[in-house]
Design a protein around this motif. Structure first.
Motif, mmCIF file in Angstrom:
data_model
loop_
_atom_site.group_PDB
_atom_site.id
_atom_site.type_symbol
_atom_site.label_atom_id
_atom_site.label_comp_id
_atom_site.label_asym_id
_atom_site.label_seq_id
_atom_site.Cartn_x
_atom_site.Cartn_y
_atom_site.Cartn_z
ATOM 1 N N PHE A 60 5.062 0.786 -8.615
ATOM 2 C CA PHE A 60 3.937 0.644 -7.699
ATOM 3 C C PHE A 60 4.512 0.439 -6.306
ATOM 4 O O PHE A 60 5.383 -0.400 -6.099
ATOM 5 C CB PHE A 60 3.053 -0.538 -8.098
ATOM 6 N N LEU A 61 4.029 1.219 -5.328
ATOM 7 C CA LEU A 61 4.552 1.143 -3.975
ATOM 8 C C LEU A 61 3.698 0.288 -3.050
ATOM 9 O O LEU A 61 4.187 -0.622 -2.395
ATOM 10 C CB LEU A 61 4.702 2.552 -3.379
ATOM 11 N N GLN A 62 2.399 0.624 -2.972
ATOM 12 C CA GLN A 62 1.550 -0.108 -2.029
ATOM 13 C C GLN A 62 0.077 0.165 -2.271
ATOM 14 O O GLN A 62 -0.297 1.132 -2.921
ATOM 15 C CB GLN A 62 1.888 0.277 -0.594
ATOM 16 N N GLU A 63 -0.732 -0.719 -1.704
ATOM 17 C CA GLU A 63 -2.181 -0.550 -1.663
ATOM 18 C C GLU A 63 -2.548 -0.295 -0.208
ATOM 19 O O GLU A 63 -2.043 -0.970 0.689
ATOM 20 C CB GLU A 63 -2.863 -1.814 -2.161
ATOM 21 N N GLN A 64 -3.410 0.699 0.018
ATOM 22 C CA GLN A 64 -3.880 1.001 1.375
ATOM 23 C C GLN A 64 -5.398 0.930 1.414
ATOM 24 O O GLN A 64 -6.070 1.557 0.602
ATOM 25 C CB GLN A 64 -3.469 2.417 1.793
ATOM 26 N N GLU A 65 -5.896 0.165 2.352
ATOM 27 C CA GLU A 65 -7.341 0.051 2.549
ATOM 28 C C GLU A 65 -7.758 1.087 3.585
ATOM 29 O O GLU A 65 -7.179 1.155 4.666
ATOM 30 C CB GLU A 65 -7.676 -1.357 3.051
ATOM 31 N N GLN A 66 -8.745 1.905 3.235
ATOM 32 C CA GLN A 66 -9.290 2.874 4.174
ATOM 33 C C GLN A 66 -10.776 2.606 4.327
ATOM 34 O O GLN A 66 -11.317 1.707 3.694
ATOM 35 C CB GLN A 66 -8.997 4.292 3.697
ATOM 36 N N GLU A 67 -11.447 3.409 5.146
ATOM 37 C CA GLU A 67 -12.828 3.092 5.487
ATOM 38 C C GLU A 67 -13.751 3.008 4.263
ATOM 39 O O GLU A 67 -14.507 2.060 4.127
ATOM 40 C CB GLU A 67 -13.383 4.113 6.489
ATOM 41 N N TYR B 70 4.786 11.530 -6.718
ATOM 42 C CA TYR B 70 4.000 10.471 -6.087
ATOM 43 C C TYR B 70 2.538 10.584 -6.515
ATOM 44 O O TYR B 70 1.916 11.626 -6.312
ATOM 45 C CB TYR B 70 4.115 10.552 -4.564
ATOM 46 N N PHE B 71 2.027 9.520 -7.121
ATOM 47 C CA PHE B 71 0.634 9.473 -7.552
ATOM 48 C C PHE B 71 -0.158 8.608 -6.585
ATOM 49 O O PHE B 71 0.318 7.557 -6.149
ATOM 50 C CB PHE B 71 0.508 8.864 -8.947
ATOM 51 N N ILE B 72 -1.364 9.044 -6.282
ATOM 52 C CA ILE B 72 -2.294 8.246 -5.486
ATOM 53 C C ILE B 72 -3.581 8.104 -6.288
ATOM 54 O O ILE B 72 -4.202 9.107 -6.670
ATOM 55 C CB ILE B 72 -2.572 8.879 -4.116
#
Length: 149
Positions: A58-65, A93-95
Motif C-alpha cells: 500500500f502506497l498512499q491514500e489521496q483525498e479528491q473532491e 500500480y493499482f488505484i
C-alpha cells in the motif's frame, strides 16, 4: 461477494474470456481488504511462467473532491537459484477509488497501470498479458547491461 465473474471478448482470431472478480463495496472497504481483492484479481491472470513471485504494498491514500483513491504497487519478479534477488522487477500500480457522492453499497472502482506505460486498464475490460511484465524486465535488464558500475 467474492465469486469470480467474467465476460467473453470476441476477436477476429480467437475467443477469450476476460476474467474479473466481484470487488468489495465502498462501505466495506479497508486498505487490507483492497490488498486482498487485488491478490484475488491477479489470481485470475493467465500467467504461464511458473517462477513469477510478487509482493503488494500500500502506497498512499489521496483525498479528491468527490472520491478517495487508494494506491498500491505490486512488484513482480522471477527469482532463480542463481539470482535469488533479481536485478529487475516489474511494477503494476493499482488505484482503488471510493466515491463520496455515489451510494456506498456500490463496488469500488479499480484500474491499474503497468510500469513505464500510460495505458489505464480496467479489470473485467482488459485482458492482462504476461508479456507486459516480461517487456519491463527485459527493458530494465538491457539498460543495466549498458551501465558499468
Amino acid at each position: 461477494m467474492d465469486t469470480e465473474s467474467s465476460k467473453s471478448l470476441n476477436t477476429s482470431d480467437c475467443d477469450y474470456e476476460i476474467k474479473n472478480i466481484d470487488w468489495i463495496s465502498c462501505k466495506d472497504f479497508t486498505v487490507e481488504a483492497g490488498e486482498q481483492h487485488i491478490r484475488q484479481y491477479m489470481d485470475t491472470w493467465d500467467i504461464k511462467h511458473p517462477g513469477w513471485l510478487y509482493s503488494v504494498q500500500f502506497l498512499q491514500e489521496q483525498e479528491q473532491e468527490f472520491k478517495k483513491q487508494y494506491h498500491y504497487r505490486v512488484q513482480w519478479s522471477i527469482p532463480t537459484q542463481t539470482d535469488p534477488i533479481p536485478r529487475a522487477t516489474a511494477s503494476v500500480y493499482f488505484i482503488i477509488e471510493i466515491s463520496t457522492i455515489k451510494p456506498n453499497t456500490l463496488p469500488v472502482e479499480v484500474h491499474f497501470l503497468i510500469e513505464s506505460t500510460r495505458s489505464r486498464h480496467i479489470p473485467g475490460r482488459t485482458r492482462f498479458r504476461e508479456k507486459w511484465l516480461m517487456d519491463v524486465l527485459e527493458s530494465k535488464t538491457l539498460l543495466m547491461d549498458t551501465i558499468d558500475f
